[in-house]
Design an enzyme around this catalytic site. Structure first.
Site, PDB file in Angstrom:
ATOM      1  N   SER A  50     -51.915  73.744   9.486  1.00 45.43           N
ATOM      2  CA  SER A  50     -51.567  72.706  10.451  1.00 45.43           C
ATOM      3  C   SER A  50     -50.793  71.643   9.668  1.00 45.43           C
ATOM      4  O   SER A  50     -51.285  71.133   8.662  1.00 45.43           O
ATOM      5  CB  SER A  50     -52.838  72.113  11.062  1.00 45.43           C
ATOM      6  OG  SER A  50     -52.527  70.867  11.640  1.00 45.43           O
ATOM      7  N   ASN A  54     -47.953  70.617  23.672  1.00 43.81           N
ATOM      8  CA  ASN A  54     -47.375  69.296  23.952  1.00 43.81           C
ATOM      9  C   ASN A  54     -48.417  68.253  24.369  1.00 43.81           C
ATOM     10  O   ASN A  54     -48.323  67.102  23.963  1.00 43.81           O
ATOM     11  CB  ASN A  54     -46.235  69.401  24.972  1.00 43.81           C
ATOM     12  CG  ASN A  54     -46.690  69.950  26.284  1.00 43.81           C
ATOM     13  OD1 ASN A  54     -47.538  70.834  26.326  1.00 43.81           O
ATOM     14  ND2 ASN A  54     -46.155  69.442  27.366  1.00 43.81           N
ATOM     15  N   CYS A  57     -43.428  69.333  30.391  1.00 50.24           N
ATOM     16  CA  CYS A  57     -42.951  70.366  31.311  1.00 50.24           C
ATOM     17  C   CYS A  57     -42.198  69.740  32.482  1.00 50.24           C
ATOM     18  O   CYS A  57     -41.316  70.368  33.045  1.00 50.24           O
ATOM     19  CB  CYS A  57     -44.116  71.199  31.795  1.00 50.24           C
ATOM     20  SG  CYS A  57     -45.446  70.220  32.481  1.00 50.24           S
ATOM     21  N   THR A  70     -42.195  80.027  29.868  1.00 54.87           N
ATOM     22  CA  THR A  70     -42.021  81.038  30.918  1.00 54.87           C
ATOM     23  C   THR A  70     -42.060  82.448  30.346  1.00 54.87           C
ATOM     24  O   THR A  70     -42.648  83.353  30.956  1.00 54.87           O
ATOM     25  CB  THR A  70     -40.724  80.746  31.700  1.00 54.87           C
ATOM     26  OG1 THR A  70     -40.938  79.522  32.420  1.00 54.87           O
ATOM     27  CG2 THR A  70     -40.386  81.842  32.699  1.00 54.87           C
ATOM     28  N   GLU A 125     -34.550  75.371  29.185  1.00 56.24           N
ATOM     29  CA  GLU A 125     -35.483  74.290  28.863  1.00 56.24           C
ATOM     30  C   GLU A 125     -35.376  73.969  27.365  1.00 56.24           C
ATOM     31  O   GLU A 125     -35.668  74.813  26.523  1.00 56.24           O
ATOM     32  CB  GLU A 125     -36.918  74.728  29.193  1.00 56.24           C
ATOM     33  CG  GLU A 125     -37.919  73.614  28.986  1.00 56.24           C
ATOM     34  CD  GLU A 125     -39.352  74.061  29.241  1.00 56.24           C
ATOM     35  OE1 GLU A 125     -39.721  75.159  28.801  1.00 56.24           O
ATOM     36  OE2 GLU A 125     -40.103  73.289  29.862  1.00 56.24           O
ATOM     37  N   GLU A 169     -52.993  73.734  39.747  1.00 52.99           N
ATOM     38  CA  GLU A 169     -54.144  73.118  39.100  1.00 52.99           C
ATOM     39  C   GLU A 169     -54.382  71.747  39.743  1.00 52.99           C
ATOM     40  O   GLU A 169     -53.576  71.271  40.527  1.00 52.99           O
ATOM     41  CB  GLU A 169     -53.873  72.932  37.608  1.00 52.99           C
ATOM     42  CG  GLU A 169     -53.786  74.241  36.847  1.00 52.99           C
ATOM     43  CD  GLU A 169     -53.792  74.039  35.345  1.00 52.99           C
ATOM     44  OE1 GLU A 169     -52.796  73.530  34.813  1.00 52.99           O
ATOM     45  OE2 GLU A 169     -54.799  74.384  34.696  1.00 52.99           O
ATOM     46  N   LYS A 189     -58.276  79.069  24.195  1.00 60.06           N
ATOM     47  CA  LYS A 189     -57.409  79.389  23.057  1.00 60.06           C
ATOM     48  C   LYS A 189     -56.297  78.353  23.020  1.00 60.06           C
ATOM     49  O   LYS A 189     -55.333  78.417  23.759  1.00 60.06           O
ATOM     50  CB  LYS A 189     -56.836  80.802  23.202  1.00 60.06           C
ATOM     51  CG  LYS A 189     -56.598  81.480  21.904  1.00 60.06           C
ATOM     52  CD  LYS A 189     -55.260  81.450  21.234  1.00 60.06           C
ATOM     53  CE  LYS A 189     -53.926  81.277  21.749  1.00 60.06           C
ATOM     54  NZ  LYS A 189     -53.118  80.361  20.892  1.00 60.06           N
ATOM     55  N   PRO A 190     -56.437  77.334  22.155  1.00 57.78           N
ATOM     56  CA  PRO A 190     -55.387  76.319  22.084  1.00 57.78           C
ATOM     57  C   PRO A 190     -54.177  76.845  21.330  1.00 57.78           C
ATOM     58  O   PRO A 190     -54.254  77.882  20.659  1.00 57.78           O
ATOM     59  CB  PRO A 190     -56.071  75.197  21.282  1.00 57.78           C
ATOM     60  CG  PRO A 190     -57.051  75.915  20.399  1.00 57.78           C
ATOM     61  CD  PRO A 190     -57.530  77.107  21.191  1.00 57.78           C
TER      62      PRO A 190
END
Ligand code: NAD
Length: 491
Positions: free
Chosen positions: A28, A156, A288, A234, A389, A466, A179-180
């Site tokens: 990281s 993000n 997004c 996507t 994007e 969501e 799962k990040p």
């Protein structure tokens, strides 16, 4: 309960136990400084097996399966309180890994706690339905969990995205495997700690760290996973959707965007400028719903672009911890390379750089993945930078003549996540809002978000919604029950 990794890589969480992989791990890196934060263990397919087995077993235990909603809600409320107590820790974890400025990370930690509180309330108040009978029976619809849900998140905004999935999936009675992103693993690990602290039974929330190719793929393909909730790009969403289709399990997909932000000539230009700025440069454009295609009616085009360039030129770039910093680095050095390639493509395709377009020159930014706020004119809707994007602080400005021209251009995109309209004409606002092919429309505002309003995209921006009360239903399947009232049928 807390992660005890010693000097080895950070561990992940399976069945209430912290598990390290000292042979396979990833780095990281702090994008603001280029320094190593720590190493993080990779969860391999055998760890995915163990996590799914524990989640499956825990979800079938009476301790969770039969827990009454108001008791489940208490656990969610305790998680909310713990996130609030540890908000600085959560904010810092995100800031070190994706470089967002401190004020935004703090606000997002607050928002994560609020999401847990909201879904605690939904959990406690959710009813089932008695449906109109067409005979001598009682008919009902009951809502039940899927069992084991895989929640896969991007880098993000892990703080808000993870709360947005984990809180409603738990409220709905599922076990969750989170799962990040490999870029931002720590907020999820902290959430795992908080869940145990709050008294969530072991195995009901497992957290697996690793990349999409190994950990994410093994999770989505695992036969014990009964539903996938994914937020990300996507292309990844499409790959996951294909696996889910093959396995006949539902997949909620929150994907990318290329959102049109529209200014008519009768708009309040000052208010529009402030919102256009926030819409594209907040979070260095890594949102997004970033308003990355700016359509301006020809009559006010030059004036608005002038105001915008002047204001954006004053954005305070800074190291994420710097007081008053408005924009930090982008989340990784590889991501900055990608953004630079898009800017090069824009120039090659005839674009004019109206602001930025390069890395900042000051010495304090040399070691970080910084990129200047960038405005590009002179492109049309066919240009690569307008179609794809970029997910960075890059705004493409395009003129339009009238409503018809605007709607044709704005809808000429594979994406359909969000849009914004600035006008003083309420009839036009309504017409254009209904004509835009996007899951969200903002009128005379932008990036206004609330946990109580469903969120999701049209077209290649995703499937499913969501947030909101229905955000909990996303994680439940309905069961129709018919119960005869005919006494002759009774024993
Ligand atoms: P990404 O698609 O590369 O990765 C997202 C997550 O999916 C990560 O955890 C990754 O490890 C995992 N993953 C990737 N491929 C996988 C596979 N085949 N199987 C299983 N898991 C897999 O996205 P990113 O670069 O982390 O995030 C940026 C993208 O996310 C942008 O496109 C952005 O628009 C999108 N996003 C969408 C929303 C939304 O709500 N619509 C919100 C935030 C971000």
């Amino acid at each position: 309960m807390s992660q005890q990794s010693g000097s080895g890589p950070k561990p992940f969480l399976i069945n209430g136990q912290w598990v390290s992989n000292s042979r396979e791990f990833f780095e990281s890196v702090n994008p603001a400084t280029g320094e190593l934060n720590y190493h993080v263990s990779i969860a391999l397919p055998e760890h995915v097996d163990a996590a799914v087995a524990s989640a499956r077993a825990a979800s079938r235990q009476p301790a969770w399966r039969d827990m009454l909603p108001h008791v489940r809600a208490q656990i969610l409320l305790r998680m909310a309180s713990l996130i609030t107590e540890r908000a600085e820790e959560f904010a810092r974890a995100q800031m070190l890994e994706n470089g967002k400025v401190w004020s935004e990370c703090k606000a997002q930690a607050g928002s994560a706690a609020a999401t847990f509180r909201y879904f605690a309330a939904v959990c406690e108040t959710q009813g089932a339905e008695v449906t109109p009978p067409r005979g001598n029976y009682l008919s009902m619809t009951a809502y039940e969990p899927y069992g084991v849900v895989a929640a896969i998140t991007p880098w993000n905004s892990p703080l808000t995205m993870e709360a947005q999935k984990v809180a409603p999936a738990l409220a709905a009675g599922n076990a969750v495997i989170l799962k990040p992103s490999e870029v931002t693993p720590s907020a999820a690990l902290l959430l795992g700690e908080v869940a145990l602290q709050a008294g969530l039974p072991a195995g009901i929330l497992n957290v697996l760290t690793g990349d999409g190719r190994i950990t994410g793929k093994a999770l989505v393909e695992h036969p014990g996973v009964r539903m996938v909730s994914f937020t990300g790009g996507t292309a990844s969403g499409r790959a996951i959707g294909m696996v889910a289709a093959q396995r006949l399990i539902p997949a909620a997909l929150e994907l990318g965007g290329k959102s049109p932000h529209i200014v008519f000539d009768d708009a309040n230009l000052d208010a529009a400028v402030e919102n256009i700025m926030g819409g594209i440069f907040e979070g260095s454009g890594q949102s997004c719903v970033a308003g990355s295609r700016l359509f301006v009616q020809r009559g006010v085009h030059d004036r608005l672009v002038g105001l915008l360039a002047e204001r954006a030129g004053k954005i305070k770039l800074g190291l994420p911890m710097t007081q008053g910093a408005e924009m930090g680095p982008v989340a990784s050095f590889g991501h900055r390379d990608r953004i630079e390639k898009f800017v090069e493509s824009a120039i090659a395709e005839g674009g004019r750089i109206l602001l930025g377009g390069k890395r900042p020159e000051a010495a304090e930014f040399e070691k970080g993945a910084f990129f200047l706020p960038t405005i590009i004119g002179g492109l049309d809707n066919r240009a690569t930078a307008v179609r794809e994007e970029i997910f960075g602080p890059v705004l493409c400005v395009l003129p339009f003549d009238d409503e018809e021209d605007l709607i044709a251009q704005a809808n000429d995109s594979a994406y359909g996540l969000a849009s914004g309209i600035w006008t003083g004409n309420y009839q036009r606002a309504w017409r254009v809002a209904r004509a835009l092919e996007t899951g969200l429309v903002w009128i005379n505002t932008y990036k206004q978000l609330s946990i109580s309003t469903p969120f999701g995209g049209y077209k290649d921006s995703g499937i499913g919604r969501e947030k909101g009360v229905s955000g909990m239903r996303l994680y439940q399947q309905s069961k129709g029950i018919y119960w005869s009232m005919d006494p002759r049928n009774m024993a």
